[in-house]
Motif scaffolding. Structure first.
Motif, PDB file in Angstrom:
ATOM      1  N   LYS A 244     -41.778 -11.737 -45.901  1.00 18.05           N
ATOM      2  CA  LYS A 244     -40.973 -10.823 -46.749  1.00 18.05           C
ATOM      3  C   LYS A 244     -39.787 -10.345 -46.180  1.00 18.05           C
ATOM      4  O   LYS A 244     -39.169  -9.235 -46.477  1.00 18.05           O
ATOM      5  CB  LYS A 244     -41.938  -9.703 -47.471  1.00 18.05           C
ATOM      6  N   ILE A 245     -39.466 -10.780 -44.784  1.00 15.90           N
ATOM      7  CA  ILE A 245     -38.266 -10.415 -44.086  1.00 15.90           C
ATOM      8  C   ILE A 245     -37.615 -11.652 -43.783  1.00 15.90           C
ATOM      9  O   ILE A 245     -38.491 -12.879 -43.950  1.00 15.90           O
ATOM     10  CB  ILE A 245     -38.539  -9.778 -42.780  1.00 15.90           C
ATOM     11  N   PRO A 246     -36.495 -11.784 -43.620  1.00 14.83           N
ATOM     12  CA  PRO A 246     -35.603 -12.878 -43.175  1.00 14.83           C
ATOM     13  C   PRO A 246     -36.297 -13.727 -41.976  1.00 14.83           C
ATOM     14  O   PRO A 246     -36.652 -13.520 -41.014  1.00 14.83           O
ATOM     15  CB  PRO A 246     -34.338 -12.585 -42.487  1.00 14.83           C
ATOM     16  N   VAL A 247     -36.575 -15.091 -42.474  1.00 13.97           N
ATOM     17  CA  VAL A 247     -37.423 -16.028 -41.590  1.00 13.97           C
ATOM     18  C   VAL A 247     -36.450 -16.127 -40.305  1.00 13.97           C
ATOM     19  O   VAL A 247     -37.172 -15.811 -39.188  1.00 13.97           O
ATOM     20  CB  VAL A 247     -37.308 -17.128 -42.222  1.00 13.97           C
ATOM     21  N   ASP A 248     -35.266 -16.019 -40.526  1.00 15.85           N
ATOM     22  CA  ASP A 248     -34.323 -16.254 -39.176  1.00 15.85           C
ATOM     23  C   ASP A 248     -34.905 -15.168 -37.987  1.00 15.85           C
ATOM     24  O   ASP A 248     -34.687 -15.414 -36.903  1.00 15.85           O
ATOM     25  CB  ASP A 248     -33.186 -16.134 -39.475  1.00 15.85           C
ATOM     26  N   ARG A 249     -35.231 -14.025 -38.474  1.00 19.37           N
ATOM     27  CA  ARG A 249     -35.402 -12.995 -37.424  1.00 19.37           C
ATOM     28  C   ARG A 249     -36.536 -13.356 -36.595  1.00 19.37           C
ATOM     29  O   ARG A 249     -36.627 -12.891 -35.393  1.00 19.37           O
ATOM     30  CB  ARG A 249     -35.806 -11.560 -38.396  1.00 19.37           C
ATOM     31  N   ILE A 250     -37.448 -13.999 -37.034  1.00 18.96           N
ATOM     32  CA  ILE A 250     -38.613 -14.538 -36.009  1.00 18.96           C
ATOM     33  C   ILE A 250     -38.399 -15.995 -35.640  1.00 18.96           C
ATOM     34  O   ILE A 250     -38.738 -16.053 -34.379  1.00 18.96           O
ATOM     35  CB  ILE A 250     -40.050 -14.358 -36.857  1.00 18.96           C
ATOM     36  N   ALA A 251     -38.083 -16.455 -36.278  1.00 18.14           N
ATOM     37  CA  ALA A 251     -38.040 -18.250 -36.191  1.00 18.14           C
ATOM     38  C   ALA A 251     -36.831 -18.578 -34.996  1.00 18.14           C
ATOM     39  O   ALA A 251     -37.331 -19.315 -34.092  1.00 18.14           O
ATOM     40  CB  ALA A 251     -37.749 -19.089 -37.147  1.00 18.14           C
ATOM     41  N   VAL A 253     -35.898 -16.392 -32.430  1.00 18.53           N
ATOM     42  CA  VAL A 253     -36.464 -16.110 -31.407  1.00 18.53           C
ATOM     43  C   VAL A 253     -37.062 -17.024 -30.648  1.00 18.53           C
ATOM     44  O   VAL A 253     -36.899 -17.306 -29.438  1.00 18.53           O
ATOM     45  CB  VAL A 253     -37.094 -14.782 -31.553  1.00 18.53           C
ATOM     46  N   VAL A 254     -38.243 -17.451 -31.391  1.00 17.15           N
ATOM     47  CA  VAL A 254     -39.071 -18.629 -30.776  1.00 17.15           C
ATOM     48  C   VAL A 254     -38.374 -20.137 -30.431  1.00 17.15           C
ATOM     49  O   VAL A 254     -38.545 -20.467 -29.421  1.00 17.15           O
ATOM     50  CB  VAL A 254     -40.375 -18.984 -31.589  1.00 17.15           C
ATOM     51  N   ILE A 255     -37.490 -20.146 -31.480  1.00 20.90           N
ATOM     52  CA  ILE A 255     -36.614 -21.590 -31.147  1.00 20.90           C
ATOM     53  C   ILE A 255     -35.817 -21.378 -29.738  1.00 20.90           C
ATOM     54  O   ILE A 255     -35.695 -22.265 -29.034  1.00 20.90           O
ATOM     55  CB  ILE A 255     -35.800 -21.782 -32.431  1.00 20.90           C
ATOM     56  N   LYS A 256     -35.197 -20.262 -29.745  1.00 16.01           N
ATOM     57  CA  LYS A 256     -34.024 -20.137 -28.572  1.00 16.01           C
ATOM     58  C   LYS A 256     -34.891 -20.051 -27.290  1.00 16.01           C
ATOM     59  O   LYS A 256     -34.441 -20.410 -26.383  1.00 16.01           O
ATOM     60  CB  LYS A 256     -33.181 -18.896 -28.943  1.00 16.01           C
ATOM     61  N   VAL A 416     -47.452 -11.277 -30.791  1.00  4.68           N
ATOM     62  CA  VAL A 416     -46.482 -10.792 -29.634  1.00  4.68           C
ATOM     63  C   VAL A 416     -45.368  -9.889 -30.485  1.00  4.68           C
ATOM     64  O   VAL A 416     -44.873 -10.360 -31.472  1.00  4.68           O
ATOM     65  CB  VAL A 416     -45.794 -12.222 -29.334  1.00  4.68           C
ATOM     66  N   PRO A 417     -45.182  -8.808 -29.931  1.00  2.00           N
ATOM     67  CA  PRO A 417     -44.109  -8.216 -30.809  1.00  2.00           C
ATOM     68  C   PRO A 417     -42.807  -8.670 -30.496  1.00  2.00           C
ATOM     69  O   PRO A 417     -42.424  -9.186 -29.321  1.00  2.00           O
ATOM     70  CB  PRO A 417     -44.188  -6.723 -30.200  1.00  2.00           C
ATOM     71  N   LEU A 418     -41.825  -8.779 -31.280  1.00  2.00           N
ATOM     72  CA  LEU A 418     -40.410  -9.214 -31.372  1.00  2.00           C
ATOM     73  C   LEU A 418     -39.367  -8.194 -31.666  1.00  2.00           C
ATOM     74  O   LEU A 418     -38.463  -8.388 -32.534  1.00  2.00           O
ATOM     75  CB  LEU A 418     -40.113 -10.416 -32.036  1.00  2.00           C
ATOM     76  N   GLY A 419     -39.543  -7.016 -31.241  1.00  4.95           N
ATOM     77  CA  GLY A 419     -38.522  -5.847 -31.499  1.00  4.95           C
ATOM     78  C   GLY A 419     -38.795  -5.411 -33.083  1.00  4.95           C
ATOM     79  O   GLY A 419     -39.735  -5.300 -33.254  1.00  4.95           O
ATOM     80  N   TYR A 420     -37.608  -4.854 -33.619  1.00  5.44           N
ATOM     81  CA  TYR A 420     -37.727  -4.363 -34.921  1.00  5.44           C
ATOM     82  C   TYR A 420     -36.780  -5.052 -36.120  1.00  5.44           C
ATOM     83  O   TYR A 420     -35.550  -5.454 -35.754  1.00  5.44           O
ATOM     84  CB  TYR A 420     -37.357  -2.904 -34.815  1.00  5.44           C
ATOM     85  N   GLU A 453     -36.277 -10.937 -24.517  1.00  7.29           N
ATOM     86  CA  GLU A 453     -34.602 -11.129 -24.558  1.00  7.29           C
ATOM     87  C   GLU A 453     -33.910 -11.518 -25.628  1.00  7.29           C
ATOM     88  O   GLU A 453     -32.812 -11.324 -26.275  1.00  7.29           O
ATOM     89  CB  GLU A 453     -34.559 -11.871 -23.202  1.00  7.29           C
ATOM     90  N   GLN A 454     -34.735 -12.633 -26.146  1.00 13.67           N
ATOM     91  CA  GLN A 454     -33.909 -13.264 -27.299  1.00 13.67           C
ATOM     92  C   GLN A 454     -34.026 -12.456 -28.765  1.00 13.67           C
ATOM     93  O   GLN A 454     -33.257 -12.422 -29.402  1.00 13.67           O
ATOM     94  CB  GLN A 454     -34.636 -14.476 -27.633  1.00 13.67           C
ATOM     95  N   ALA A 455     -35.058 -11.559 -28.778  1.00  7.35           N
ATOM     96  CA  ALA A 455     -35.320 -10.635 -29.960  1.00  7.35           C
ATOM     97  C   ALA A 455     -34.295  -9.558 -29.721  1.00  7.35           C
ATOM     98  O   ALA A 455     -33.795  -9.304 -30.664  1.00  7.35           O
ATOM     99  CB  ALA A 455     -36.808  -9.979 -29.909  1.00  7.35           C
ATOM    100  N   ASP A 456     -34.125  -9.112 -28.618  1.00  9.19           N
ATOM    101  CA  ASP A 456     -32.952  -8.171 -28.291  1.00  9.19           C
ATOM    102  C   ASP A 456     -31.541  -8.721 -28.663  1.00  9.19           C
ATOM    103  O   ASP A 456     -30.643  -7.986 -29.352  1.00  9.19           O
ATOM    104  CB  ASP A 456     -32.744  -7.816 -26.856  1.00  9.19           C
TER     105      ASP A 456
END
Length: 590
Positions: A244-251, A253-256, A416-420, A453-456
């Motif tokens: 229920k949040i933008p997929v891109d926000r998580i996906a 990070v993992v891809i990069k 694993v946390p990925l920021g906010y 780093e990528q999350a940031d």
């Protein structure tokens, strides 16, 4: 001698000031504790061995345990104050806790958990809901709420919780820390109050992947082995569709991170539902007992229901006698969940067990020794305290759908946390096969810094005026799809167009282009559906009419195919393809 009124006012003022000061100190103590602890205690490690022997592996670390683990001399309260009234003091300490103390760590207390560890929300009306340090106005997640809060607030280096249906993974995600659920049976359950024996696992929290790994080595008694890189890393698109949040926000990070660390792309698994349907045939037996039509549309949704049924069945078996005999004032919502489940027959239990066995085989077959499955840890940001959202069917269905994969397969998972996002923590989960615990802990340690780093970077790019919009990202994905189509890489083209649709779902061209790729693969039903969606978005999309006409012709819907080709001619009277196709079908039926 009468007292001086002025002196009385001075004394009264000093008294009030003293009360206010004590109140302020009390509130400060509560705030510093974040309401995480039920009881403070101290279990000290043994002396360090003399050189040249190595020091204890957890030397200098502190930890806390959820109040579901036995500690000698204390009553395990199980998240409910009346429980100790009918249960004895523990005669021995749980071997899990003892192993950590003997490994050099100091235990400093027991932490709050949900009533009878029977919720994933983290709210407890008896002991108070621990304050989520990451976002205080929102729930911490449960049932191991206090354990997660203690780590998130830096009160301890790590903590122990129980994970049955997500009780470590959810609070880890909501509090912004790492949470590890090991493979089922990998850590002893002795000295732990049971919730659902076929699902219960001992999990742990930390802010540091190195500490997480060190604790894992002690609890799992892992032998030395060479570290391996994950291959492949598979992203489950079906699971990300629940977000229920933008997929891109998580996906992204993992891809990069995967590209930077390993020089290869993340693989996209577009239809985990279909894979599980084919590999877990016992789901059909469960489905036949379900009346909810929504559940029948998705294997992952069905697994979420199986998880809840199994947990409630085993919980009732373990504790219903005590609940009925003592008649405690439990949370109404918990009682409702416990009693709404019909009695499970021997046949029902056999189906649950078959699903669990088939799930483990399916996930092991998909991931093998070195694969990682990537899913969101939770579908939603942590809800506000007391929010009605928590008990909604949509919230529950999304949550348990994601949590069911590792719980039912018995495999290991790490959150694993990925920021906010919107000032709330977000989290991604990695799943490895049953028994792949060392491999998963190594993978987290390898990838953690890069993920942060990528999350940031992505978080900052969203705030930058130069950031790429979703529409631009969708166009880039479409162009990649077009190139793949030219190269006759039909499946890759479909993946790219699907990515474009997820980023911008109201663009008729993306659906029409994906339909073209489906036609090349002979997937005529999917092609027809995509073209219909494209036409609904753009009534003048000639290519969509032509492609739907072709799909319908191949499906034997000749009348509808002629109508599509005829309408394309209305839009483009000189279109030879439409004219020839319509005439060809008419000739066949003269």
């Amino acid at each position: 001698m009468a007292p001086n009124p002025a002196n009385l006012w001075v004394l009264l003022g000093l008294g009030i000031a003293g009360i206010l000061l004590m109140t302020k100190k009390f509130k400060k103590a509560i705030r510093e504790d974040f309401g995480a602890f039920v009881q403070k205690l101290q279990l000290l490690p043994p002396p360090q061995p003399a050189p040249p022997k190595a020091p204890h592996p957890l030397t200098g670390l502190t930890f806390a345990v959820s109040d579901i683990f036995d500690i000698e001399g204390y009553v395990t309260a199980f998240g409910y104050p009346d429980w100790p009234k009918t249960h004895d003091t523990a005669s021995r300490t749980s071997p899990v806790v003892s192993a950590l103390v003997e490994g050099g760590a100091t235990c400093i207390g027991k932490t709050v958990l949900d009533e009878l560890a029977y919720s994933i929300n983290g709210e407890n009306k008896h002991y108070g809901t621990p304050t989520n340090p990451a976002v205080p106005a929102r729930i911490p997640g449960g049932s191991s709420s206090g354990a997660a809060v203690a780590v998130a607030a830096s009160l301890v280096d790590f903590s122990l919780g129980i994970d049955t249906v997500g009780d470590v993974r959810v609070p880890a995600a909501f509090c912004g820390v790492i949470g590890f659920r090991p493979s089922y049976g990998a850590v002893s359950h002795v000295g732990i109050l049971p919730v659902s024996e076929s699902l219960d696992t001992v999990g742990w929290f930390s802010r540091d992947p190195n500490i997480l790994r060190r604790v894992g080595h002690v609890l799992l008694q892992l032998p030395f082995a060479a570290q391996r890189s994950p291959r492949p890393i598979i992203m489950a698109d079906d699971c990300f569709s629940l977000l229920k949040i933008p997929v891109d926000r998580i996906a992204q990070v993992v891809i990069k991170s995967t590209e930077n660390l390993f020089g290869r792309q993340v693989l996209r698994h577009e239809n985990l539902n279909n894979y599980l349907t084919s590999k877990v045939p016992s789901l059909k037996k469960f489905q036949s007992k379900e009346t909810n039509s929504e559940v029948k549309t998705s294997s992952i949704r069905m697994l979420g229901n199986v998880l809840q049924y199994l947990q409630r069945h085993e919980f009732k078996y373990n504790h219903e006698g005590w609940i009925n005999k003592e008649k405690p004032i439990l949370e109404a919502a918990i009682l409702a969940q416990i009693h709404e489940v019909p009695e499970a027959s021997d046949a029902d239990v056999a189906v649950y067990k078959s699903i669990r066995n088939e799930m483990q085989s399916a996930i092991n077959s998909l991931l093998k020794d070195d694969g990682i499955l990537v899913i969101p840890t939770t579908a939603c940001l942590p809800p506000k305290l007391g929010a009605k959202e928590i008990v909604s069917n949509d919230y529950q269905n999304r949550a348990f759908s994601l949590l069911s994969i590792a719980s039912l397969a018995g495999c290991c998972q790490v959150a694993v946390p990925l920021g906010y996002h919107d000032k709330c923590p977000v989290s991604v989960s990695f799943i490895a096969r049953h028994g792949g615990d060392r491999f998963l802990l190594d993978t987290v340690q390898t990838m953690y810094a890069s993920l942060q780093e990528q999350a940031d970077i992505i978080s900052k790019s969203k705030l930058s005026s130069n950031s790429v919009s979703q529409e631009q990202s969708a166009e880039i994905a479409k162009e990649k799809g077009n190139q793949a189509f030219k190269d006759k890489q039909w499946q890759k083209a479909i993946s790219c167009y699907t990515e474009a649709i997820k980023l911008s779902g109201n663009n008729a061209t993306y659906y029409s282009n994906r339909a073209a790729a489906y036609l090349e693969l002979g997937s005529f039903l999917q092609a027809e559906a995509d073209c219909t969606k494209a036409i609904n978005l753009d009534k003048k999309n000639v290519k969509a009419y032509l492609r739907r006409g072709t799909a319908r012709e191949m499906l034997g819907y000749y009348k509808e195919a002629i109508e599509d080709f005829s309408y394309a001619l209305v839009l483009e009277p000189t279109n030879k393809r439409a004219s020839l196709s319509a005439e060809r079908i008419r000739t066949l039926f003269r």
